[in-house]
Design an enzyme around this catalytic site. Sequence first.
Site: not given
Length: 753
Positions: A145, A221, A542
């Site tokens: 990620d 994220h 996600s």
Amino acid sequence: MGQTIILVAIILIVVMNAQSTFVVGDAAERKVYVVYLGEKEHDDPASVTEYHHQMLWSLLGSKESVHDSIVYSYRHGFSGFAAKLTESQAQQLSELPEVVHVIPNTLYELTTTRTWDYLGLSPGTSKSLVHKADMGRKIIVGVIDTGVWPESEMYNDKGYGPIPSRWKGSCESGELFNGSIHCNKKLIGAKYFVDGLVAEIGDFDRAENAEYASPRDFNGHGTHVSSTIGGSFLPGVSYLGLGRGTVKGGAPGVRLAIYKACWLQSGSCSGADVLKAIDEAIHDGVDVLSLSLGSKVPLYSETDVRELTSVGAFHAVAKGIPVVAAAGNDGPSAQTISNVAPWILTVAATTLDRSFPTAITLGNNITILGQAIFAGPELGYSDLTYPQSGDCQKLSANPNNTMEGKVVLCFTRETSVTPAVDAIIAVRNAGGLGVIIARNPTHLLLPSRNFPSVAVDFELGTDILFYIRSTRSPIVKIGASRTLVARPVATKVATFSSRGPSSISPAILKPDIAAPGVNILAATSLNDSFSVNGFSMKSGTSMATPVVSGIVVLLKSLHPHWSPSAIKSAIVTTAWKTDPSGEPIFADGSSRKLADPFDYGGGLVNPERAAKPGLVYDMATHDYVLYLCAADYTTVCPTPKPWVLDLNLPSITIPNLRDEVTLTRTVTNVGPLNSVYKVVINPPTGVNVGVTPTTFVFNSTATKLSFTVRVTTTHRVNTGYFFGSLTWSDNMHNVAIPLSVRTQILPRYYDEN
């Protein structure tokens, strides 16, 4: 064994993808290509890399040219390299007999306090899955990620024992990241991969795009994802006063290995970087891989090859590492699903049974409950207006004095977050006090203090509009958002969650499973514009992916010898078809409908039941090789040729039934040794389904049994898909697989009428 490896290398050309490449102008201009060579011929990584250099040297003519060209050497899970080449050089390499395929680089997109209680996954009793799996302490999960914010308390390693001796990874230092300080017994690995992206687009422009040249996460994220998988317990956390409780990961004792391959600079992840991250993760010794990223339709080019990430996932799964990936955020349209390879566990997103109702009180004393993440304080009675241009994206076209000092109502048909952002900016710039956005459900709320941004549907928005038109001086009061949990809040597949069927292989059901992915509270980077004390609420597939990854960690802990396909089967066949309270699960879109397998696969993940599935539909690497043969991705196949519908998936999807088909499935008993199962069939509308045999008797010698399924249609026209189920039950376990059948009297026919 040798023949199988050669066959895999030949067949795996199908999992390479040449789509989404950067545009190049001159034929002599260099761009990044990935040269895939299949299985390794040497166990020594240095020898593999030397072989790659020699291959390039023979093409480029000097060591200097080789070092300038090569970006990565893939030398652990498989053999290959990424290099900067001209189109003609790439063509010359592709003609070498030892080269399986050469493709351009690919770009992929990045796609809590309530989540685990909602799924019944709490560590409170000795009988819980979390307790039995020891919170995942023996497992190492690799997260590919945007990196990690290591200072978050969700990465504290209190109570952790020594790092497993089998771990071969490391913590790389870099910009504002010291591997010897920021890693610990929980966060045991951190690496970053950017050479593929830099080789393609050049160095980052730090003035325009802030980033860290290290494993440190800039936008949050990756931190959100990894803390959802395995964050440590942290009590008393809320977001703007909402969703208060104890935050934790699904497997709070797991070891985390972070592989930063996605960067804020482009909003994307270079396929060459992702592939290198997977290669390193395999070498380092991860037990599970989690990828909250994917690509868009079309999923492969006219050369009939697949996404670049699939090749890495194939090699990981072949080594017993489950790969969990996001379905994508391009819903609610059909055939938008990504990560469709059958060896990947693909995750759709649902809501929780939690919402944030926000009271909109009109001057006629009617109160409407919209949705917002509005911390307050309450906005007292203020003027309310619907300007001449009431489109949320065109509010800036209105004179400022029509919105100044007022709450503005606007409408939008868009499902993205863009209209809400445009509306907030326009009203704020005009001196407005707040905005009410009428739209289709999107499950994308923007958090705010002092400035309310409240979402309603078209019906409620029209009610507000009629009130405005009914009086000369419309007014409105907006209260702070509140947290509402459980009934009457319903579970829904999120509007943004990409839908099946697969546009590549419609006979392979995708998504596989659904999990909560809306307003998930977890850790984030302090640079995140929505960060509040190091936490944020995010939505997307996600966010659903790490929920399932955490559950996979627990299942891997409890059943260390289960294959990735057995774990997938356990998750799919035990899923809820209703929400945990027994209410139907709907799928949001332009119109709300009951969810079906193309919305949520097997259903909503049920962790406790997945730990004891009774039977599993198991597969090995050889089965995936046969699938590739059956799908006509290679001419190197056994005789007779395998059939796609016979792939031993925990689902049956028939996209082109004309008269009848007969297919086979095999189940393996992982429950009580002596068990008797009987079949229960819920056929799709207009479809007849027969199963032989109808009863299974398992014992010490009969642990794996096969059955045939005969499917016929009564329809005499081309239909859409109808859905049903096939369940094996011993009165304690209900092992259910979805049936999805489409009648195609006239094949390959597109009908708009």
